[in-house]
Design a protein around this motif. Structure first.
Motif, PDB file in Angstrom:
ATOM      1  N   SER A   1       0.817  -1.218   0.000  1.00  0.00           N
ATOM      2  CA  SER A   1       0.000   0.000   0.000  1.00  0.00           C
ATOM      3  C   SER A   1       0.850   1.267   0.000  1.00  0.00           C
ATOM      4  CB  SER A   1      -0.937   0.005   1.212  1.00  0.00           C
ATOM      5  OG  SER A   1      -0.186   0.090   2.417  1.00  0.00           O
ATOM      6  N   GLY A   2       2.170   1.111   0.082  1.00  0.00           N
ATOM      7  CA  GLY A   2       3.063   2.265   0.051  1.00  0.00           C
ATOM      8  C   GLY A   2       3.211   2.963   1.393  1.00  0.00           C
ATOM      9  N   ARG A   3       2.673   2.386   2.437  1.00  0.00           N
ATOM     10  CA  ARG A   3       2.767   3.014   3.758  1.00  0.00           C
ATOM     11  C   ARG A   3       4.098   2.719   4.443  1.00  0.00           C
ATOM     12  NH1 ARG A   3      -2.800   0.989   6.042  1.00  0.00           N
ATOM     13  NH2 ARG A   3      -1.779   1.403   8.024  1.00  0.00           N
ATOM     14  N   LEU A   4       4.794   1.679   3.989  1.00  0.00           N
ATOM     15  CA  LEU A   4       6.086   1.323   4.563  1.00  0.00           C
ATOM     16  C   LEU A   4       7.092   1.148   3.425  1.00  0.00           C
ATOM     17  CD1 LEU A   4       7.570   0.707   7.186  1.00  0.00           C
ATOM     18  CD2 LEU A   4       6.934  -1.673   6.906  1.00  0.00           C
ATOM     19  N   PRO A   5       7.981   2.122   3.228  1.00  0.00           N
ATOM     20  CA  PRO A   5       8.966   2.032   2.141  1.00  0.00           C
ATOM     21  C   PRO A   5       9.929   0.861   2.347  1.00  0.00           C
ATOM     22  CG  PRO A   5       8.864   4.255   3.054  1.00  0.00           C
ATOM     23  CD  PRO A   5       8.086   3.364   3.973  1.00  0.00           C
TER      24      PRO A   5
END
Length: 97
Positions: free
Chosen positions: A62-66
């Protein structure tokens, strides 16, 4: 008007106390930061976030944790994991920060 002129011993004691307080306040954090791992595995992130492998994958997708990927190997930057945790910080009165 009264003036206080400290003695050399008084100044040494004041400086010693100030340095001691500064070192005691900042040294534990500096040691912790200097000795931690820079890149984390998925298992490390699972331990830190106290969540499942699937949840870490969801955060990643989801792109919340790179993350960084080299072939099949996935690594997470410790600073980015901590930033993710800090984004979820809640004030003591119950509202989000």
């Amino acid at each position: 008007m009264h003036a206080y002129i400290p003695t050399k011993e008084d100044l040494k004691e004041i400086i010693r106390d100030a340095v001691k307080e500064t070192v005691n306040d900042s040294l534990p954090g500096a040691i912790r930061k200097a000795t931690r791992k820079k890149w984390l595995t998925t298992d490390d992130v699972m331990d830190i976030l106290q969540c499942s492998r699937r949840h870490v994958q969801h955060l990643r997708d989801s792109g919340r944790l790179p993350y960084r990927q080299n072939g099949r190997v996935i690594r997470y930057d410790i600073d980015e994991v901590e930033a993710y945790l800090n984004r979820g910080k809640v004030n003591s009165n119950g509202g989000e920060k």
